[in-house]
Design a protein around this motif. Structure first.
Motif, PDB file in Angstrom:
ATOM      1  N   THR A 258      14.592  15.043  32.263  1.00 52.24           N
ATOM      2  CA  THR A 258      15.556  14.020  31.798  1.00 52.24           C
ATOM      3  C   THR A 258      16.404  13.511  32.962  1.00 52.24           C
ATOM      4  O   THR A 258      16.656  12.310  33.076  1.00 52.24           O
TER       5      THR A 258
ATOM      6  N   ALA B 299      13.680   7.466  24.017  1.00 51.13           N
ATOM      7  CA  ALA B 299      13.871   8.892  23.736  1.00 51.13           C
ATOM      8  C   ALA B 299      12.696   9.443  22.937  1.00 51.13           C
ATOM      9  O   ALA B 299      12.787   9.675  21.734  1.00 51.13           O
TER      10      ALA B 299
ATOM     11  N   THR C  57      11.505  13.841  20.635  1.00 52.59           N
ATOM     12  CA  THR C  57      12.227  13.856  19.351  1.00 52.59           C
ATOM     13  C   THR C  57      12.315  15.271  18.767  1.00 52.59           C
ATOM     14  O   THR C  57      12.845  15.458  17.682  1.00 52.59           O
TER      15      THR C  57
ATOM     16  N   ILE D 213      17.632  13.935  23.106  1.00 51.72           N
ATOM     17  CA  ILE D 213      18.002  12.561  22.724  1.00 51.72           C
ATOM     18  C   ILE D 213      19.442  12.285  23.161  1.00 51.72           C
ATOM     19  O   ILE D 213      19.743  11.248  23.753  1.00 51.72           O
TER      20      ILE D 213
ATOM     21  N   GLU E  74      20.842   9.633  25.995  1.00 54.36           N
ATOM     22  CA  GLU E  74      21.811   8.603  25.581  1.00 54.36           C
ATOM     23  C   GLU E  74      23.020   8.578  26.512  1.00 54.36           C
ATOM     24  O   GLU E  74      23.507   7.511  26.895  1.00 54.36           O
TER      25      GLU E  74
ATOM     26  N   ILE F 190      18.876   1.945  25.391  1.00 54.04           N
ATOM     27  CA  ILE F 190      18.056   3.082  24.975  1.00 54.04           C
ATOM     28  C   ILE F 190      17.514   2.815  23.571  1.00 54.04           C
ATOM     29  O   ILE F 190      18.224   2.248  22.726  1.00 54.04           O
TER      30      ILE F 190
ATOM     31  N   LYS G 282      15.999   4.906  20.413  1.00 53.37           N
ATOM     32  CA  LYS G 282      15.878   6.286  19.918  1.00 53.37           C
ATOM     33  C   LYS G 282      15.749   6.264  18.409  1.00 53.37           C
ATOM     34  O   LYS G 282      16.021   5.242  17.761  1.00 53.37           O
ATOM     35  N   GLN G 283      15.309   7.361  17.861  1.00 49.77           N
ATOM     36  CA  GLN G 283      15.316   7.568  16.415  1.00 49.77           C
ATOM     37  C   GLN G 283      15.919   8.937  16.153  1.00 49.77           C
ATOM     38  O   GLN G 283      16.292   9.642  17.083  1.00 49.77           O
TER      39      GLN G 283
ATOM     40  N   ASN H 251      16.372  12.917  15.240  1.00 51.23           N
ATOM     41  CA  ASN H 251      15.671  14.132  15.636  1.00 51.23           C
ATOM     42  C   ASN H 251      14.515  14.419  14.670  1.00 51.23           C
ATOM     43  O   ASN H 251      14.672  14.295  13.462  1.00 51.23           O
TER      44      ASN H 251
ATOM     45  N   VAL I  79       8.774   5.883  18.154  1.00 51.42           N
ATOM     46  CA  VAL I  79       9.838   5.544  19.127  1.00 51.42           C
ATOM     47  C   VAL I  79       9.264   4.642  20.219  1.00 51.42           C
ATOM     48  O   VAL I  79       9.856   3.625  20.590  1.00 51.42           O
TER      49      VAL I  79
END
Length: 289
Positions: A100, A121, A124, A130, A134, A144, A146-147, A149, A156
């Motif tokens: 990351t 992201a 997940t 995530i 962010e 970004i 993302k969805q 978790n 995504v």
């Protein structure tokens, strides 16, 4: 960087005569330095042959010969990004290698070069991954996608590409799950993401897969490269913790076994500490020049 290995190799090359014992010691040393038995024997034999015909006069001559032999096993790779089209970089790696952080450093590097960069992201499976991504996106001023978790990573990636194409963004850096998979799960997950990327019209020239490896891990790095390369053909490596690189031999072995070049090295803690891999500098340090 590589100081332990390079200085010890230099000391070994400082012996008075390059006799049979020298080549046996060299072989043992290279195995200890994570080049693996097969490659260590090959390099030791090649050096013996070259030294016989070229007759090195000094320690430095021998180091230069060694550098030439190793140069065929390691390659640098600089990805090209088309400003008029969307490029997708899939960033892979097991948990704990600095994946990351490497993504954040790459985002900063490409933003500084004038590209519109988005983060996706795709890890997940860990809420923390995530959230981490962010925070980096906010600090760097990147968008970004993302969805929540536990969402499908393919979904995504689909959203990220669709959105980036609509907004004319030029580069997406996709984070992916980093738990140590068994091969079947890894293959299934990555081939699904792979299909999603291609289904959105991103061709091979604009789609590259990078594996982040912790430079200090030695043999572990080799097995990770093998696993991920089987799951999805890797384009290049990104080396994290390069400033404390202790086992450079593993990188030579990865180049030799899988033909995977090295693109970038992370050298410190800040966003600016990401640089293109310098093959010449790496080899000089490796052989103690």
């Amino acid at each position: 960087m590589l100081k332990g290995f390079g200085s010890r190799l230099k000391a070994l090359f400082g012996v008075k005569s390059f006799n049979e014992k020298f080549y046996e010691d060299l072989e043992d040393f290279l195995i200890e330095g994570d080049l693996g038995a097969t490659l260590a024997m090959e390099i030791s034999d090649e050096l013996r042959k070259v030294a016989k015909s070229e007759k090195p006069a000094t320690q430095q001559d021998l180091q230069q010969m060694m550098k030439r032999l190793l140069a065929t096993k390691v390659e640098a790779y600089t990805p090209e990004i088309d400003k008029n089209s969307l490029t997708v970089f899939l960033i892979l790696g097991v948990n704990g290698v600095g994946k990351t952080t490497s993504i954040a450093k790459m985002a900063k590097m490409y933003k500084d070069q004038g590209y519109d960069v988005m983060l996706a992201a795709g890890d997940t499976f860990r809420a923390a991954a995530i959230d981490q991504l962010e925070v980096h996106a906010q600090r760097l001023g990147c968008r970004i996608v993302k969805q929540k978790n536990g969402s499908d990573p393919g979904s995504v990636v689909y959203d990220a590409i669709t959105s980036a194409q609509a907004k004319g963004e030029q580069l997406i850096l996709v984070d992916t799950a980093g738990r140590m998979h068994n091969k079947e799960n890894l293959l299934r997950e990555l081939s699904k993401i792979d299909k999603v990327v291609k289904s959105r019209g991103v061709d091979e020239a604009h789609y590259k897969k990078f594996l982040v490896i912790d430079s200090t891990t030695g043999q572990n790095g080799i097995s990770q490269a093998d696993l991920f390369n089987q799951a999805v053909k890797l384009d290049a490596l990104i080396l994290s913790k390069y400033d404390s690189l202790a086992k450079g031999g593993a990188l030579v072995q990865i180049g030799q076994k899988f033909g995977i070049p090295i693109s970038f090295v992370g050298t410190g803690e800040t966003y600016s500490d990401m640089h293109p891999f310098d093959k010449d500098e790496f080899l000089d340090t490796l052989v103690g020049l």
